[in-house]
Design an enzyme around this catalytic site. Structure first.
Site, PDB file in Angstrom:
ATOM      1  N   THR A 134      76.923  48.061  43.405  1.00  0.00           N
ATOM      2  CA  THR A 134      77.054  48.237  44.846  1.00  0.00           C
ATOM      3  C   THR A 134      77.997  49.394  45.152  1.00  0.00           C
ATOM      4  O   THR A 134      78.992  49.600  44.444  1.00  0.00           O
ATOM      5  CB  THR A 134      77.533  46.943  45.529  1.00  0.00           C
ATOM      6  OG1 THR A 134      77.967  47.257  46.850  1.00  0.00           O
ATOM      7  CG2 THR A 134      78.656  46.268  44.790  1.00  0.00           C
ATOM      8  N   TYR A 160      83.393  39.263  46.117  1.00  0.00           N
ATOM      9  CA  TYR A 160      82.039  39.590  45.630  1.00  0.00           C
ATOM     10  C   TYR A 160      82.027  40.998  45.046  1.00  0.00           C
ATOM     11  O   TYR A 160      81.544  41.220  43.922  1.00  0.00           O
ATOM     12  CB  TYR A 160      81.015  39.478  46.779  1.00  0.00           C
ATOM     13  CG  TYR A 160      79.841  40.392  46.568  1.00  0.00           C
ATOM     14  CD1 TYR A 160      78.885  40.117  45.596  1.00  0.00           C
ATOM     15  CD2 TYR A 160      79.719  41.588  47.295  1.00  0.00           C
ATOM     16  CE1 TYR A 160      77.836  40.993  45.358  1.00  0.00           C
ATOM     17  CE2 TYR A 160      78.672  42.458  47.064  1.00  0.00           C
ATOM     18  CZ  TYR A 160      77.736  42.162  46.093  1.00  0.00           C
ATOM     19  OH  TYR A 160      76.719  43.040  45.848  1.00  0.00           O
ATOM     20  N   HIS A 161      82.520  41.968  45.823  1.00  0.00           N
ATOM     21  CA  HIS A 161      82.482  43.359  45.337  1.00  0.00           C
ATOM     22  C   HIS A 161      83.325  43.506  44.069  1.00  0.00           C
ATOM     23  O   HIS A 161      82.999  44.303  43.189  1.00  0.00           O
ATOM     24  CB  HIS A 161      82.968  44.316  46.429  1.00  0.00           C
ATOM     25  CG  HIS A 161      82.004  44.499  47.568  1.00  0.00           C
ATOM     26  ND1 HIS A 161      82.101  43.811  48.758  1.00  0.00           N
ATOM     27  CD2 HIS A 161      80.907  45.289  47.697  1.00  0.00           C
ATOM     28  CE1 HIS A 161      81.110  44.186  49.568  1.00  0.00           C
ATOM     29  NE2 HIS A 161      80.368  45.073  48.949  1.00  0.00           N
ATOM     30  N   LYS A 174      81.403  42.693  41.083  1.00  0.00           N
ATOM     31  CA  LYS A 174      80.468  43.753  40.684  1.00  0.00           C
ATOM     32  C   LYS A 174      81.189  44.815  39.832  1.00  0.00           C
ATOM     33  O   LYS A 174      80.593  45.392  38.925  1.00  0.00           O
ATOM     34  CB  LYS A 174      79.831  44.409  41.912  1.00  0.00           C
ATOM     35  CG  LYS A 174      79.110  43.455  42.845  1.00  0.00           C
ATOM     36  CD  LYS A 174      77.912  42.768  42.225  1.00  0.00           C
ATOM     37  CE  LYS A 174      76.715  43.674  42.159  1.00  0.00           C
ATOM     38  NZ  LYS A 174      75.479  42.919  41.808  1.00  0.00           N
ATOM     39  N   SER A 182      86.181  42.873  48.762  1.00  0.00           N
ATOM     40  CA  SER A 182      85.879  41.440  48.843  1.00  0.00           C
ATOM     41  C   SER A 182      85.851  40.928  47.407  1.00  0.00           C
ATOM     42  O   SER A 182      85.742  41.729  46.459  1.00  0.00           O
ATOM     43  CB  SER A 182      84.510  41.171  49.504  1.00  0.00           C
ATOM     44  OG  SER A 182      83.455  41.430  48.597  1.00  0.00           O
TER      45      SER A 182
HETATM   46  N1  USQ Z   1      79.624  44.531  59.995  1.00  0.00           N
HETATM   47  C1  USQ Z   1      79.787  44.519  61.369  1.00  0.00           C
HETATM   48  N2  USQ Z   1      79.197  43.517  62.072  1.00  0.00           N
HETATM   49  C2  USQ Z   1      78.448  42.541  61.494  1.00  0.00           C
HETATM   50  C3  USQ Z   1      78.281  42.561  60.099  1.00  0.00           C
HETATM   51  C4  USQ Z   1      78.888  43.558  59.373  1.00  0.00           C
HETATM   52  O1  USQ Z   1      80.443  45.402  61.943  1.00  0.00           O
HETATM   53  O2  USQ Z   1      77.938  41.676  62.215  1.00  0.00           O
HETATM   54  C5  USQ Z   1      80.232  45.615  59.195  1.00  0.00           C
HETATM   55  C6  USQ Z   1      81.118  45.125  58.066  1.00  0.00           C
HETATM   56  O3  USQ Z   1      82.432  44.885  58.538  1.00  0.00           O
HETATM   57  C7  USQ Z   1      81.022  46.268  57.069  1.00  0.00           C
HETATM   58  C8  USQ Z   1      79.625  46.814  57.283  1.00  0.00           C
HETATM   59  O4  USQ Z   1      79.184  46.309  58.548  1.00  0.00           O
HETATM   60  O5  USQ Z   1      81.940  47.286  57.396  1.00  0.00           O
HETATM   61  C9  USQ Z   1      78.635  46.375  56.212  1.00  0.00           C
HETATM   62  O6  USQ Z   1      78.670  44.969  56.141  1.00  0.00           O
HETATM   63  P1  USQ Z   1      77.431  44.117  55.570  1.00  0.00           P
HETATM   64  O7  USQ Z   1      77.723  42.676  55.830  1.00  0.00           O
HETATM   65  O8  USQ Z   1      76.155  44.678  56.062  1.00  0.00           O
HETATM   66  O9  USQ Z   1      77.462  44.494  54.033  1.00  0.00           O
HETATM   67  P2  USQ Z   1      78.460  44.072  52.860  1.00  0.00           P
HETATM   68  O10 USQ Z   1      79.263  42.874  53.161  1.00  0.00           O
HETATM   69  O11 USQ Z   1      79.224  45.291  52.466  1.00  0.00           O
HETATM   70  O12 USQ Z   1      77.452  43.666  51.695  1.00  0.00           O
HETATM   71  C10 USQ Z   1      76.089  44.087  51.695  1.00  0.00           C
HETATM   72  C11 USQ Z   1      75.320  43.158  50.751  1.00  0.00           C
HETATM   73  C12 USQ Z   1      75.855  43.319  49.340  1.00  0.00           C
HETATM   74  C13 USQ Z   1      75.796  44.778  48.942  1.00  0.00           C
HETATM   75  C14 USQ Z   1      76.550  45.623  49.940  1.00  0.00           C
HETATM   76  C15 USQ Z   1      76.447  47.102  49.693  1.00  0.00           C
HETATM   77  O13 USQ Z   1      75.460  41.811  51.189  1.00  0.00           O
HETATM   78  O14 USQ Z   1      75.088  42.525  48.456  1.00  0.00           O
HETATM   79  O15 USQ Z   1      76.374  44.947  47.683  1.00  0.00           O
HETATM   80  O16 USQ Z   1      75.995  45.415  51.252  1.00  0.00           O
HETATM   81  S1  USQ Z   1      77.926  47.944  50.158  1.00  0.00           S
HETATM   82  O17 USQ Z   1      78.246  47.621  51.544  1.00  0.00           O
HETATM   83  O18 USQ Z   1      77.711  49.372  50.013  1.00  0.00           O
HETATM   84  O19 USQ Z   1      78.979  47.495  49.292  1.00  0.00           O
END
Ligand code: USQ
Length: 381
Positions: free
Chosen positions: A144, A181-182, A185, A179
């Site tokens: 990720t 989770y991260h 990874k 997090s």
């Molecule tokens: N966010 C909002 N509002 C929401 C949900 C999320 O502003 O209702 C923000 C979060 O705070 C964050 C961003 O959007 O800054 C991305 O959040 P996300 O929930 O879409 O993604 P994340 O928790 O980072 O995890 C997801 C997948 C995970 C993958 C990751 C890629 O669940 O499996 O590894 O995206 S990455 O984000 O590049 O690490």
């Protein structure tokens, strides 16, 4: 090519399996229904009803003529996993069999422990099963972009050359997750990098950003083939959540100021990347890393795009900046390199109004399943 997909019931695993089986791959899927069980127990069922994996494989066979083999079992069970690898003799193995949610991993101690043990034990077992049963098999591990965090320097594609006191060497790019989770990874990466150096495994690490969408050629064949699509605070990802919120007439939940920038990718491109990685394996003893994203957006930008498309379809869409439940930078530098997969042949499908209209249209068909109470569940870091 024989390809084994661990985590074949999930949001990415299922559509990847269907697509590859129609493109000259012999596909076997493994899953233990962890995601289904967690969603059922936490009362956050996905938007589309999901037949079980055997039923889905049967429906897919009926509508497409392509076959998928299914094995139900836990990748933490080494006896089970090593037997599957021994019997199937995969040439490539995609490891999606992980607890994928950052908010879930921060829910409580039990969830943290499940995330840590599931993700690390499954990765350890993958390395062992391949080494013992199919040593030439190419391991494609889903990493990720969140492993890198949001450093104040450009993010390289996996590796960085460091010059120090007149000498230099090549290292994995520094990682600092936000997090548990991260963090698991990152630990997966370390495990596999160790075994690559020690056992000459061949590994590709795909550093993927948040994926959006659910419509592929195969999921569009029949609604019963749609993928595992969460929109709740635990398992839903940001753009998918915003589209469902728009349809439900719920304000789009932008966390904090909304300046958080991430690299995003369409589900269709995510599958294309996996196919490209599988068809172009690294040499034994190589850990190859790709940053699997096609464009970057702030959360604010995504909310504005969803608002525009949603309003044009007659939905009352408002954007609300809610208190950020996560510990993360809200305004930061973000400049990742992501050329490797495009050099291998990826032709990106960018986020357009048309892409969003198609997703909206299907979400609207299933709008009676939306439960607004799961948009905000009070999970805090
Ligand atoms: N966010 C909002 N509002 C929401 C949900 C999320 O502003 O209702 C923000 C979060 O705070 C964050 C961003 O959007 O800054 C991305 O959040 P996300 O929930 O879409 O993604 P994340 O928790 O980072 O995890 C997801 C997948 C995970 C993958 C990751 C890629 O669940 O499996 O590894 O995206 S990455 O984000 O590049 O690490």
């Amino acid at each position: 090519m024989r390809i084994l997909i661990l985590g074949g019931d999930g949001y990415l695993g299922w559509p990847t399996a269907m697509a590859l089986s129609r493109r000259d791959f012999e596909v076997m899927l493994v899953d233990n229904y962890l995601r289904r069980d967690l969603c059922r127990n936490l009362n956050v069922e996905p938007l589309f009803p999901l037949p079980n994996l055997f039923e889905r494989a049967k429906i897919f066979k009926d509508v497409s003529g392509s076959s998928l083999s299914v094995r139900i079992g836990d990748c933490r069970d080494y006896v089970f996993l090593s037997k599957v690898v021994k019997d199937f003799q995969p040439e490539a193995l995609i490891h999606f069999a992980e607890q994928p949610s950052a908010p879930y991993s921060m829910l409580n101690h039990e969830a943290a422990m499940l995330t840590l043990s599931n993700n690390l034990e499954s990765t350890l077992n993958v390395a062992w099963a391949v080494r013992e049963m199919a040593p030439d098999c190419h391991i494609i591990k889903l990493g990720t972009m969140g492993e890198y965090g949001t450093p104040d320097i450009d993010i390289e594609e996996g590796w960085i050359e460091i010059h120090h006191k007149g000498r230099k060497d090549r290292f994995l790019f520094p990682r600092q997750a936000s997090s548990l989770y991260h963090t698991t990874k990152i630990q997966d990466t370390d495990l596999l990098w160790f075994y690559v150096r020690t056992w000459n495994l061949r590994v590709t690490d795909l550093m993927q950003g948040p994926v959006y969408g659910f419509l592929t050629e195969e999921t569009s064949l029949d609604d019963r083939l749609l993928t595992f699509f969460n929109y709740d605070e635990l398992f839903g990802t940001v753009l998918n959540r915003f589209m469902v919120q728009a349809v439900a007439g719920h304000p789009l939940t932008v966390y904090g100021s909304g300046g958080q920038t991430r690299g995003y990718i369409n589900l269709i491109d995510s599958i294309a990347c996996l196919e490209l990685a599988a068809k172009n394996p690294p040499a034994p003893g190589e850990l190859r890393v790709f940053n699997q994203i096609t464009e970057t957006f702030t959360v604010r930008q995504l909310a504005e795009m969803v608002k525009k498309v949603g309003r044009s379809r007659g939905h009352e869409v408002e954007i609300k900046n809610v208190e950020n439940p996560r510990v993360e930078s809200e305004e930061h530098y973000y400049n990742p390199v992501y050329t490797g997969l495009q050099e291998l042949g990826l032709k990106p499908n960018h986020l357009t109004d048309e892409v969003m209209h198609k997703a909206f249209s299907k979400i609207e068909e299933f709008s009676q399943n939306i439960r607004s109470e799961v948009f905000t569940m009070g999970i805090k870091w």
